[in-house]
Design a protein around this motif. Structure first.
Motif, mmCIF file in Angstrom:
data_model
loop_
_atom_site.group_PDB
_atom_site.id
_atom_site.type_symbol
_atom_site.label_atom_id
_atom_site.label_comp_id
_atom_site.label_asym_id
_atom_site.label_seq_id
_atom_site.Cartn_x
_atom_site.Cartn_y
_atom_site.Cartn_z
ATOM 1 N N ALA A 2 -21.458 96.090 49.006
ATOM 2 C CA ALA A 2 -20.407 96.826 48.310
ATOM 3 C C ALA A 2 -19.021 96.464 48.826
ATOM 4 O O ALA A 2 -18.803 96.387 50.029
ATOM 5 N N GLN A 34 -19.950 98.524 56.965
ATOM 6 C CA GLN A 34 -21.368 98.417 56.655
ATOM 7 C C GLN A 34 -22.153 98.391 57.961
ATOM 8 O O GLN A 34 -21.855 97.596 58.860
ATOM 9 N N ALA A 48 -31.875 105.061 55.014
ATOM 10 C CA ALA A 48 -31.757 106.115 54.004
ATOM 11 C C ALA A 48 -31.553 107.470 54.668
ATOM 12 O O ALA A 48 -30.790 108.319 54.175
ATOM 13 N N ASN A 51 -27.895 107.721 55.751
ATOM 14 C CA ASN A 51 -27.042 107.957 54.584
ATOM 15 C C ASN A 51 -27.164 109.391 54.083
ATOM 16 O O ASN A 51 -26.174 110.030 53.702
ATOM 17 N N ARG A 52 -28.375 109.903 54.097
ATOM 18 C CA ARG A 52 -28.629 111.265 53.622
ATOM 19 C C ARG A 52 -27.970 112.293 54.546
ATOM 20 O O ARG A 52 -27.337 113.241 54.077
ATOM 21 N N GLN A 56 -23.229 109.544 52.992
ATOM 22 C CA GLN A 56 -22.528 108.265 52.845
ATOM 23 C C GLN A 56 -23.506 107.225 52.290
ATOM 24 O O GLN A 56 -24.653 107.538 51.958
ATOM 25 N N SER A 57 -23.030 105.984 52.225
ATOM 26 C CA SER A 57 -23.897 104.912 51.723
ATOM 27 C C SER A 57 -23.709 103.625 52.518
ATOM 28 O O SER A 57 -23.998 102.541 52.027
ATOM 29 N N ASN A 58 -23.223 103.740 53.767
ATOM 30 C CA ASN A 58 -22.865 102.523 54.508
ATOM 31 C C ASN A 58 -23.966 101.986 55.416
ATOM 32 O O ASN A 58 -23.792 100.952 56.057
ATOM 33 N N ALA A 60 -27.728 100.277 55.882
ATOM 34 C CA ALA A 60 -28.705 99.506 55.114
ATOM 35 C C ALA A 60 -29.670 98.834 56.080
ATOM 36 O O ALA A 60 -29.316 98.522 57.218
#
Length: 333
Positions: A2, A34, A48, A51-52, A56-58, A60
């Motif tokens: 992203a 990231q 996951a 992030n939860r 957030q979503s950073n 992986a």
């Protein structure tokens, strides 16, 4: 990846324990970066989970088997073709103990040394083109590398990198815990050897590279996955008994005993903390910068490990030269 992420923090072996807590702390502190968790598998979906927890979503996950040179090269090749932001910090955390008979990687290296040193060294050299000019390399070692400390572990022995990688009939009889402490000594030796090259690049090259490398002792951390190769009884005490009596252990053994959360947050500081930015060639016991073992300052051992590593991992003369950082030492812009 992203476009909102402008840099990457890569942490190996971060699916549990110290590495997971480090990844969680980094992701929380640096939502604009990231956070890549690299490990052989991710059975608990740790990225996951992070992030939860953080909304957030950073974070992986990327599969990486540090016991296989071919897999590390595949990982690097896939990274080359990906859109990950440049790497700001590479945290070399993954490690295992093999308390029984000597075990070997698919490439024929003793497994403790193969994962913790050889695999990480190859990963660093292959991903080097993706490092930012002020990147940090953080190598997780252990206070058990220092026989002057009271750890209850066998004293580390470094005769040569070749002997650690390919034990002789005699040294193959050494206890697995000694192979671990000797590998952790090698981690510190490699930190100092890298630091010397980084300083030489700064002095001799016109490139504006200011890389920093440090070694870290997280202390004894009952409850982590380090003992997953131990006996069932040892694993039970490590996972379920010792974490409950940390204050007692600190009182009667050593204050250098911590929870994975505490040590993980300290490791995150070395990766992204502003107060340690630019500090290189240093060894930390938790938050404190201290001297490592006397053996870790042996220049001959540092050079032996450095030269053996570049020679062994390079597939041809050009690659061996790059792995020795000769291209940067000779660079002129």
């Amino acid at each position: 990846m992203a476009p909102q992420f402008h840099q990457t923090i890569l942490i190996t072996g971060a699916t549990s324990g110290l590495g997971y807590q480090c990844a969680l702390a980094v992701a929380r502190q640096c939502p604009e970066r990231q956070v890549i968790i690299a490990a052989r598998s991710d059975p608990n979906a740790c990225a996951a989970s992070i992030n939860r927890q953080l909304g957030q979503s950073n974070a992986a996950f990327r599969p990486l088997d540090l016991s296989s040179l071919a897999n590390i090269r595949q990982f690097s090749s896939e990274w080359d073709s990906s859109s990950f932001p440049p790497i700001q910090a590479l945290v070399m955390n993954a490690a295992l103990q093999f308390p029984g008979d000597v075990e070997y990687t698919v490439d024929g290296f003793e497994k403790t040394f193969g994962i913790s040193h050889i695999g990480h060294a190859l990963l660093f050299h292959l991903l080097r083109p993706h490092l930012v000019d002020t990147a940090r390399i953080v190598i997780v070692s252990s206070g058990t590398h220092d026989p002057a400390q009271t750890t209850g572990m066998p004293a580390a022995v470094y005769n040569s990198a070749e002997e650690l990688a390919h034990p002789t009939p005699e040294t193959s009889k050494n206890k697995g815990r000694q192979r671990y402490t000797s590998t952790k000594l090698a981690n510190v030796l490699y930190c100092y050897a890298l630091h010397e090259r980084f300083m030489a690049i700064t002095r001799e090259s016109d490139k504006k590279i200011r890389w920093a490398v440090s070694a870290f002792d997280p202390g004894l951390m009952p409850g982590t996955g380090l003992a997953r190769e131990a006996t069932a009884m040892s694993r039970f005490f490590w996972l379920h008994v010792l974490p409950v009596i940390l204050p007692v252990l600190r009182l009667f053994l050593t204050p250098n005993i911590h929870s994975p959360k505490d040590s993980g947050e300290t490791l995150a500081r070395l990766a992204v903390g502003e107060d340690v930015e630019g500090l290189s060639g240093v060894y930390y016991e938790g938050e404190r910068q201290i001297k490592s073992s006397a053996a870790s300052y042996e220049k001959s051992s540092q050079e032996d490990l450095w030269l053996w590593t570049a020679k062994t991992l390079g597939r041809d003369e050009a690659e061996r030269s790059r792995f020795a950082l000769q291209d940067l030492l000779q660079a002129r812009t």
